[in-house]
Design a protein around this motif. Structure first.
Motif, PDB file in Angstrom:
ATOM      1  N   LYS A 127      -8.359 -44.422  69.504  1.00 58.72           N
ATOM      2  CA  LYS A 127      -8.710 -45.686  70.162  1.00 58.72           C
ATOM      3  C   LYS A 127     -10.213 -45.931  70.181  1.00 58.72           C
ATOM      4  N   GLN A 130     -11.624 -49.055  68.627  1.00 58.00           N
ATOM      5  CA  GLN A 130     -11.702 -50.327  69.334  1.00 58.00           C
ATOM      6  C   GLN A 130     -13.126 -50.643  69.793  1.00 58.00           C
ATOM      7  N   THR A 185      -7.139 -50.141  65.779  1.00 62.65           N
ATOM      8  CA  THR A 185      -7.394 -51.521  65.345  1.00 62.65           C
ATOM      9  C   THR A 185      -8.033 -51.557  63.955  1.00 62.65           C
TER      10      THR A 185
END
Length: 252
Positions: A127, A130, A185
């Motif tokens: 993560k 991100q 992402t």
């Protein structure tokens, strides 16, 4: 005690329902009602043959352990009926429009969608993508030809390309690629190999970014009675459920 409704009563569903700790499975649903009935006998959970009856039952969280098709068919209805949702077949969220609809409905109903780590580890650390630039992510997965429904005598590249394209061809085998993409992402490149010399599921992850470089290798035993699914995937759901209301949150 968190009350669970289990959507999908196959091999993974059986592992979840028969290893309850910190939660209680109170209802089970499967399109093959004999599977739900069989699991009910093992656990005491009420079996349902009608989805509309199942989704109005008294439980807090619906755990999907069925298929991408099941997520697309039932996920929106689950959240609209006031249930949080755990999605194991995360490949369904490779469809951008469907994913955004699901997130929107969850926001409207103040419900949460949980994605377990599945067949890999370290999903929480990915993560960082991100907030920090990721240059590239490659997932190299190796499985037996049997699990990929292939008949080859030597190590063979079954697919090379983007995760969202791979999941369309191998919906039961490469859910972790979509989980990685959602966590980071960032687009994930996939190499999917069929190797007759392996009897385990192997996931290698290569990441380059501003943080440095990451390489991890996970060698998983297949789930009992289902070589297409890693046992670790079922265990990751159990871990999520056990800690879902814990006041101590570990990991990003």
């Amino acid at each position: 005690m968190v009350r669970i409704g289990l959507l999908g009563c196959g091999n993974v569903g059986k592992i979840i329902a028969t290893h309850q700790e910190g939660f209680q499975v109170v209802g089970v649903f499967d399109q093959l009602h004999e599977h739900a009935a069989s699991l009910s006998e093992l656990t005491g959970a009420k079996p349902y043959s009608d989805f509309n009856e199942f989704i109005t039952a008294d439980f807090d969280i619906c755990v999907e352990a069925a298929s991408i098709v099941a997520v697309r068919a039932y996920a929106l209805k689950i959240i609209e009926h006031g249930k949080d949702l755990v999605i194991l077949s995360v490949g369904a969220l490779a469809d951008d429009a469907f994913r955004e609809d699901l997130i929107s409905v969850a926001k409207e109903n103040r419900k949460r969608i949980h994605i377990p780590s599945g067949a890999i580890m370290g999903l929480d650390n990915l993560k960082i993508g991100q907030i920090s630039h990721i240059e590239s992510i490659l997932l190299r997965t190796t499985k037996s030809p049997e699990s990929l429904k292939m008949n080859v005598s030597t190590r063979t590249l079954a697919f090379k390309g983007k995760a969202k394209d791979c999941i369309k061809l191998f919906p039961k085998n490469i859910n972790v690629s979509v989980a990685i993409a959602l966590a980071s992402t960032h687009e994930v490149q996939v190499e999917l190999w069929a190797d007759p010399d392996v009897d385990k599921n192997i996931h290698e992850i290569f990441v380059k970014g501003e943080f440095g470089e990451l390489y991890s290798k996970i060698t998983n035993l297949p789930s009992p009675d289902n070589p297409a699914t890693s046992y670790l995937a079922a265990l990751s759901v159990l871990s999520l459920l056990k800690n879902i209301n814990s006041p101590l949150v570990i990991g990003a």
